[in-house]
Design an enzyme around this catalytic site. Sequence first.
Site, short mmCIF file in Angstrom:
data_model
loop_
_atom_site.label_atom_id
_atom_site.label_comp_id
_atom_site.label_asym_id
_atom_site.label_seq_id
_atom_site.Cartn_x
_atom_site.Cartn_y
_atom_site.Cartn_z
N SER A 174 92.62 41.48 11.01
CA SER A 174 92.61 40.50 12.11
C SER A 174 93.94 40.51 12.85
O SER A 174 94.99 40.75 12.25
CB SER A 174 92.36 39.10 11.53
OG SER A 174 92.61 38.11 12.49
N TYR A 234 94.40 31.95 5.17
CA TYR A 234 93.39 32.94 5.59
C TYR A 234 94.09 34.14 6.23
O TYR A 234 93.89 35.29 5.82
CB TYR A 234 92.40 32.33 6.58
CG TYR A 234 91.70 33.38 7.41
CD1 TYR A 234 92.13 33.68 8.70
CD2 TYR A 234 90.65 34.12 6.88
CE1 TYR A 234 91.52 34.68 9.45
CE2 TYR A 234 90.04 35.13 7.62
CZ TYR A 234 90.49 35.39 8.90
OH TYR A 234 89.90 36.39 9.63
N LYS A 281 94.72 38.41 5.03
CA LYS A 281 94.48 39.64 5.80
C LYS A 281 95.70 40.56 5.70
O LYS A 281 95.58 41.75 5.46
CB LYS A 281 94.18 39.32 7.27
CG LYS A 281 92.85 38.65 7.51
CD LYS A 281 91.69 39.55 7.06
CE LYS A 281 90.35 38.91 7.33
NZ LYS A 281 89.23 39.70 6.78
#
Length: 342
Positions: A127, A152, A156
């Site tokens: 991302s 979150y 990544k």
Amino acid sequence: MAKKILVTGGTGYIGSHTVVELQSKGYEVVIVDDLSNSGIEVLDSITKITGIKPGFEKFNLADAEKTNDFFNKNQDIKAIIHFAASKAVGESVDIPLHYYRNNLVSVMNILDAQIKYNIPNLVFSSSCTVYGQPDVLPVTENTPRQDAESPYGNTKRVNEDIMSDTIKVNPQLNGIALRYFNPIGAHKSALIGELPLGVPQNLVPFITQSAARVRGELKVFGDDYDTPDGSAIRDYINVVDLAKAHVIAIDRLLRGKNKKNYEIFNLGTGNGYSVLQIVKGFEKATGVELDYKIVGRRAGDIEKIWADTTFANEELGWKAEIGLEETLLTAWNWEKNIREIK
Ligand code: WQD
């Protein structure tokens, strides 16, 4: 004999669109999903679109024993696309341990199985959140990563390092990390699309649910940013364009066209649009007037980001093709279909 591809998280939003594109290119697809954030009925929708029912197994890849058993029974898998992860930015702040355990352990279990069963190819769903708020725009793949604003986003970044460090000492492995910008829209059939559980955190599903009167007015999180209209800017990319890039990445690995055994690509359109431009674009594309109110900034949001897509354009021969208004209309058609609005 069709080459067999594992798509983890394949009943999810980007996963289901990627399964459709893989099947359309002649790949055999097996999905592993724990259905924690998607429904089993997505398999029927995929089958309606392509005429081919994907293989499916329900389990969580953070479970080492189940993951090993699956790969032991499926050693003919030629490549893996790994989408399965917890992905709600706000929720990750509240339950970081769940996010680190679920998102990191699953990648480690997959890499263990790849080494053990000699399944060399992995495409990882990363991302643009790894860039944080870039100092220079547009971002290229060499733009320094920054501390993510959320657990979150941090999973990544850490997963990219787990992958690259493992590949460094296991040169038989080949990996590609795809850094998505903001995926939006739905398949033109309106049979698959984004269906977040609960109140949508992301902009476009909130817009379509507000337009469908499933939610109240849209809250625009801030109009005091240093942007032309004051609202924050993102690079919104059509989910089908994004899915097609995954098939190209799989082809690249299976044909041995990758130049390094760990590669990174930005997947964006190269255009930045503000929240208010998305609102106006939705109204123009659909004819539906949106109720919205400007409120304060959302904690953790960055001000602006969009991609330099040169590397993916030149190296993958891939470019986002579907325009913003057409994409917003597909999101609305999907919403109307699931709400049975004519
Ligand atoms: C976009 C813009 C909001 C909702 C995150 C993750 C990223 C990826 C996509 C998973 C921002 C504004 C939003 C609303 C608003 N996630 N907004 N009102 O935060 O850029 O990216 O989701 O794969 O990794 O970081 O996307 O859609 O939440 O927000 O004004 O009700 O819309 O402030 O400026 P974001 P988003």
